[in-house]
Scaffold this motif. Structure first.
Motif, mmCIF file in Angstrom:
data_model
loop_
_atom_site.group_PDB
_atom_site.id
_atom_site.type_symbol
_atom_site.label_atom_id
_atom_site.label_comp_id
_atom_site.label_asym_id
_atom_site.label_seq_id
_atom_site.Cartn_x
_atom_site.Cartn_y
_atom_site.Cartn_z
ATOM 1 N N CYS A 681 0.659 -1.339 -0.066
ATOM 2 C CA CYS A 681 -0.046 0.080 0.054
ATOM 3 C C CYS A 681 0.808 1.289 -0.180
ATOM 4 N N SER A 682 1.842 1.263 0.852
ATOM 5 C CA SER A 682 2.648 2.471 0.979
ATOM 6 C C SER A 682 3.937 2.379 -0.042
ATOM 7 N N GLY A 683 4.390 1.150 -0.314
ATOM 8 C CA GLY A 683 5.567 1.031 -0.903
ATOM 9 C C GLY A 683 6.893 1.278 0.032
ATOM 10 N N ALA A 684 6.696 1.517 1.209
ATOM 11 C CA ALA A 684 7.690 1.512 2.057
ATOM 12 C C ALA A 684 8.277 -0.026 2.269
ATOM 13 N N GLN A 685 9.738 0.225 2.311
ATOM 14 C CA GLN A 685 10.471 -1.212 2.468
ATOM 15 C C GLN A 685 11.249 -1.234 3.957
ATOM 16 N N THR A 686 11.085 -2.710 4.338
ATOM 17 C CA THR A 686 11.578 -3.038 5.420
ATOM 18 C C THR A 686 12.856 -3.863 5.191
ATOM 19 N N VAL A 687 14.026 -3.776 5.695
ATOM 20 C CA VAL A 687 15.156 -4.452 5.332
ATOM 21 C C VAL A 687 15.934 -5.073 6.650
ATOM 22 N N LEU A 688 15.976 -6.529 6.752
ATOM 23 C CA LEU A 688 16.374 -7.057 7.898
ATOM 24 C C LEU A 688 17.643 -7.808 7.469
ATOM 25 N N GLU A 689 18.742 -7.685 8.195
ATOM 26 C CA GLU A 689 20.029 -8.324 7.905
ATOM 27 C C GLU A 689 20.404 -9.115 9.074
ATOM 28 N N ALA A 690 20.695 -10.522 8.792
ATOM 29 C CA ALA A 690 21.089 -11.647 9.989
ATOM 30 C C ALA A 690 22.295 -12.239 9.695
ATOM 31 N N TRP A 691 23.301 -12.626 10.412
ATOM 32 C CA TRP A 691 24.557 -13.111 10.228
ATOM 33 C C TRP A 691 24.689 -14.567 11.085
ATOM 34 N N ILE A 692 25.039 -15.588 10.302
ATOM 35 C CA ILE A 692 25.254 -16.829 11.131
ATOM 36 C C ILE A 692 26.019 -16.582 12.302
ATOM 37 N N ASP A 693 25.774 -17.119 13.260
ATOM 38 C CA ASP A 693 26.387 -17.476 14.456
ATOM 39 C C ASP A 693 26.582 -15.877 15.359
ATOM 40 N N LYS A 694 25.824 -14.801 14.914
ATOM 41 C CA LYS A 694 25.674 -13.499 15.609
ATOM 42 C C LYS A 694 24.382 -13.339 15.966
ATOM 43 N N THR A 695 24.388 -12.658 17.285
ATOM 44 C CA THR A 695 23.036 -12.398 17.701
ATOM 45 C C THR A 695 22.891 -10.981 17.267
ATOM 46 N N MET A 696 23.463 -10.115 16.607
ATOM 47 C CA MET A 696 23.339 -8.901 16.403
ATOM 48 C C MET A 696 23.123 -8.728 14.841
ATOM 49 N N GLY A 697 22.103 -8.254 14.547
ATOM 50 C CA GLY A 697 21.845 -7.854 13.039
ATOM 51 C C GLY A 697 21.478 -6.441 12.852
ATOM 52 N N ARG A 698 20.771 -6.158 11.735
ATOM 53 C CA ARG A 698 20.632 -4.681 11.404
ATOM 54 C C ARG A 698 19.084 -4.683 10.640
ATOM 55 N N LEU A 699 18.189 -3.647 11.242
ATOM 56 C CA LEU A 699 17.194 -3.366 10.767
ATOM 57 C C LEU A 699 17.099 -1.904 9.928
ATOM 58 N N ASN A 700 16.939 -1.865 8.724
ATOM 59 C CA ASN A 700 16.934 -0.801 7.946
ATOM 60 C C ASN A 700 18.517 0.197 8.432
ATOM 61 N N GLY A 701 19.396 -0.537 8.502
ATOM 62 C CA GLY A 701 20.743 -0.061 8.686
ATOM 63 C C GLY A 701 20.910 0.342 10.209
ATOM 64 N N SER A 702 19.962 -0.119 11.236
ATOM 65 C CA SER A 702 20.308 0.135 12.553
ATOM 66 C C SER A 702 20.553 -0.940 13.408
ATOM 67 N N PRO A 703 21.499 -1.138 14.519
ATOM 68 C CA PRO A 703 21.879 -2.333 14.987
ATOM 69 C C PRO A 703 20.450 -2.869 15.726
ATOM 70 N N LEU A 704 20.143 -4.542 15.719
ATOM 71 C CA LEU A 704 19.125 -4.933 16.234
ATOM 72 C C LEU A 704 19.770 -6.326 16.947
ATOM 73 N N ASP A 705 19.073 -6.329 18.289
ATOM 74 C CA ASP A 705 19.822 -7.509 19.088
ATOM 75 C C ASP A 705 18.636 -8.559 18.715
ATOM 76 N N PHE A 706 19.072 -9.779 18.047
ATOM 77 C CA PHE A 706 17.787 -10.879 18.121
ATOM 78 C C PHE A 706 17.851 -11.781 19.327
ATOM 79 N N GLY A 707 18.600 -11.712 20.045
ATOM 80 C CA GLY A 707 18.862 -12.425 21.416
ATOM 81 C C GLY A 707 19.182 -13.960 21.029
ATOM 82 N N LYS A 708 19.077 -14.386 19.985
ATOM 83 C CA LYS A 708 19.388 -15.762 19.496
ATOM 84 C C LYS A 708 20.063 -15.532 18.107
ATOM 85 N N ALA A 709 21.106 -16.415 17.692
ATOM 86 C CA ALA A 709 21.869 -16.243 16.296
ATOM 87 C C ALA A 709 21.456 -17.203 15.311
ATOM 88 N N PRO A 710 21.374 -16.905 14.112
ATOM 89 C CA PRO A 710 21.129 -18.071 13.234
ATOM 90 C C PRO A 710 22.061 -18.851 13.100
#
Length: 748
Positions: A681-710
């Protein structure tokens, strides 16, 4: 009491003149006699009390002694005896000479008052009293002033509390033909009466009262700084500002009003315009110090009780001059207050601290209407009145500059403003039938806004002349005040050109059928060339919406009519005076088509069609240990079953992204999974990045703590379900009983 010689030496003293709860406060010597005034305590038995002149003592004695101190006689006086007033402030006399007087006695130091209306017959014999308790009033109620009408009904102004802490009102005490019921107090001469309240909600601090020849009631209101007028039936008729706080009012045959204020008398006419003033605070003749009572006399003179100066003054006005004092009495009263005319043509005057009512014969002066009647005082020079704002009211057109397309129509109102106590109207409207055609004529809501049913008739014959009777209120109700629409018209343009609408033969009446003078402002009309362009509809409609309904707004031509058409039917859209509008469309899943039809007064019309798609949220259901899962009710298979690792549910990386309508990218070098979700509807994008064996990822370029690692297990990339789903904006629920996970994306 001590006696001293001329050199200041004590010669003798009178011992035990008064008892322990009495006080000596006055002495006089006459011949061989000495007179002492003694008054009793304010609160017997309560000890020494404060010396407050507004509080009436329990007893008074005048004792006569010879010069040796021997008692020779005594006269006692009980001010609390029934029939004796304390602090008498105002009075009124009926046609048979019965005298009513207001008495307010401060009975204790806490401010409690005994408020009564005392009644004497024409010979001065005490008859009865009417208390606030008799009238079922509150403990704080105080009578202020009293007057009578031509039917001998008694009106009393009432305030709740000494300073009018709450709005006051008027009590009408019917003692004659209008009596509603009867009460007969014991041990007193019986007086039959009933009471009703007037003006509750319309008054602030009512003080002085008077009536005119038509029994209209005039109330001096100190809090509202005005004189408020009621009809004989108790309906509010008018309110006239005095620009100060009036304590009393008197009215002459021309309905001019003399108002007593703290230092002067102000005279206003029936429209509230200043005519004159007299006095000015001071002690000299012609000056006033807290005047209270005020009376018009037959020759236009004004009689004033000059309260703090203890005297009566008379002001007269010669032709072409201001009011000047023609008589000033010596100080012969203590605090003269309320005054009234009696049917015997005498002036009755209350003296507040002497607690008496005097009957005065003022030679050469009689009540208004008795003998010669003086001329109506001329108005002094007045500032120019603002244009189109007359003192009594104005009738005008809305709009006053009308433009109508040829073949189109326009709504035009006749309204009223600045008028008060309007009961009914009538008028003639003229228009040129070569240019205009009357399409509608109906009453407005000004005279019916309180629910009163109005009468209204009209006749458009011959064409071009509309005779209108009404709107007129019905039944015994008060008139309306303020501003509003009287009559609604709709005209159709017939031929191009300039013309006008004119109102004439206007009648505006109050409830007593007195005329209310109004001015009229007419309207100019221009009939424009025929319009062939339909009105535009300017509105922003989204391609889709997640909501169950869409609230839209936009603009069009201010006189356009809009109709909304959906699968559920049609409804009108209200267009504001500036052309703005709002509407709501209910949505269902999939495409929703609707149309707005815009039509102008010339009949030009156009359909504007729009489509809104209601977007569908993905509802994904998975079970721990099962390959089968569901997306929006359809069964699908995972590459690997969800499994619990360290207390968290892990699912295949790509399967989760596909279920949530995401694009999934894998960077083998960085061992990074990237989820990209685009809102349809709005065309807005959400981008989520996750690394193997890392609990920290990024949401739209900002750090995000998953608590659990892929993790990579058995050659498959697994991601923590809740962490990734929540990061992408989904709602996740887990049912432990059957190990079911429900994901709703996007979150509602």
């Amino acid at each position: 009491m001590k006696i001293f010689d001329k050199d200041g030496k004590e010669k003798s003293r009178f011992q035990s003149v008064a008892s322990n709860d009495e006080y000596l406060d006055g002495i006089a010597v006459g011949g061989d006699s000495v007179y002492l005034h003694v008054y009793g305590s304010i609160n017997p038995g309560s000890g020494v009390s404060i010396d407050n002149p507004f509080i009436v003592p329990s007893s008074q004695r005048l004792i006569k002694f010879d010069k040796s101190g021997s008692k020779k006689g005594e006269e006692s006086y009980n001010p609390m005896q029934e029939g004796r007033g304390g602090n008498i402030t105002s009075c009124a006399v009926t046609s048979d000479g019965t005298l009513y007087a207001v008495s307010n006695i401060n009975v204790d130091q806490g401010g409690k008052y005994a408020s009564n209306i005392l009644v004497w017959d024409a010979k001065g014999n005490y008859q009865n009293s009417i208390s606030t308790d008799d009238l079922n009033l509150s403990n704080q109620a105080l009578f202020s002033d009293v007057t009578v009408d031509s039917y001998d009904n008694v009106y009393v102004s009432v305030n709740e509390g000494f300073r009018g802490e709450v709005p006051g009102y008027i009590i009408k005490i019917a003692t004659g033909s209008e009596m509603l019921s009867t009460i007969t107090p014991n041990s007193r001469t019986a007086i039959s009466y009933s009471s009703e309240q007037i003006g509750k909600g319309d008054l602030g601090t009512p003080a002085g009262l008077c009536v005119d020849r038509m029994d209209n009631l005039y109330v001096a209101d100190r809090a509202r700084q005005s004189v408020i007028i009621f009809t004989s039936k108790g309906r509010k008729r008018d309110e006239l500002g005095v620009n100060t706080s009036p304590s009393n009012v008197s009215v002459d045959p021309f309905r001019n009003m003399a108002c007593a204020t703290d230092g002067q008398i102000v005279v206003i006419d029936k429209k509230g315009r200043d005519i004159a003033s007299m006095g000015g605070q001071g002690r000299k003749p012609g000056q006033l110090y807290y005047p209270h009572g005020v009376l018009f006399a037959n020759n236009g003179a004004v009689i004033v009780s000059d309260g703090e100066n203890g005297r009566i003054q008379i002001f007269e006005r010669k032709e072409g001059s201001d009011f000047t004092a023609t008589y000033t009495s010596p100080r012969m009263f203590y605090v003269p207050q309320g005054m009234c005319w009696g049917k015997d043509q005498k002036v009755y005057l209350t003296d507040n601290f002497h607690n008496v009512v005097y009957r005065l014969n003022i030679n050469g002066y009689t009540p208004p209407g008795i003998g010669e009647t003086g001329p109506e005082p001329p108005l002094p020079p007045q500032p120019p009145a603002p244009q189109n704002i007359p003192s009594d009211g104005e009738i005008y057109f809305q709009p006053s500059d009308v433009k109508i397309p040829s073949g189109g129509s326009s709504d035009i109102n006749v309204s009223i403003r600045y008028a008060s106590n309007v009961y009914g109207v009538g008028m003639t409207l003229k228009y040129d039938p070569q240019y205009l055609q009357l399409d509608k004529c109906e009453q407005g809501n000004f005279l019916s806004s309180d629910g009163n049913k109005n009468l209204f008739i009209y006749k458009d014959e011959p064409k071009g002349t509309v005779k209108i009777g009404g709107p007129t209120r019905t039944s015994a109700v008060a008139g309306m005040n303020g501003e509003g629409v009287l009559i609604k018209f709709r005209f159709i343009g017939v031929k191009e050109g300039d013309t006008k609408l004119e109102v004439s033969e206007v009648l505006v009446k109050d409830p007593d059928l007195n005329n209310i003078q109004v001015s009229v402002t007419n309207a100019k009309v221009k009939v424009l060339p025929k319009d062939s362009t339909p009105p535009p509809v300017n509105v922003n409609i989204p391609k889709c919406s997640w909501d169950a309904s869409f609230a839209g707004s936009g603009t069009t031509e201010k006189d356009a009519k809009l109709v909304l058409k959906t699968v559920n039917g049609s409804q009108d859209i209200k267009v504001g005076a500036d052309g703005s509008f709002k509407f709501t469309v209910n949505l269902k899943k999939g495409a929703n088509n609707f149309t707005i039809t815009a039509t102008d007064p010339a009949g030009n019309s156009k359909d504007y069609t729009f489509t809104i798609n209601q977007a569908t949220r993905n509802v994904v259901v998975m079970w721990v240990g099962k390959l089968v899962y569901m997306v929006n009710g359809s069964n699908m298979n995972l590459n690997a079953a969800p499994q619990l690792i360290g207390g968290s549910t892990y699912v295949p990386m790509r399967d989760l992204g596909n279920a949530l309508s995401c694009v999934v990218d894998w960077d083998a070098k960085e061992k990074k999974a990237t989820y990209t979700y685009t809102d349809p509807c709005s065309g807005a994008q959400t981008v989520l990045e996750a690394w193997i064996d890392k609990t920290m990822g990024r949401l739209n370029g900002s750090p995000l703590d998953f608590g659990k690692a892929p993790k990579i297990i058995g050659g498959r990339t697994l991601v923590p379900l809740r962490a990734i789903s929540s990061g992408l904006g989904a709602d996740v629920k887990y049912e432990a009983s059957n190990k079911q996970i429900t994901i709703t994306h996007p979150k509602p």
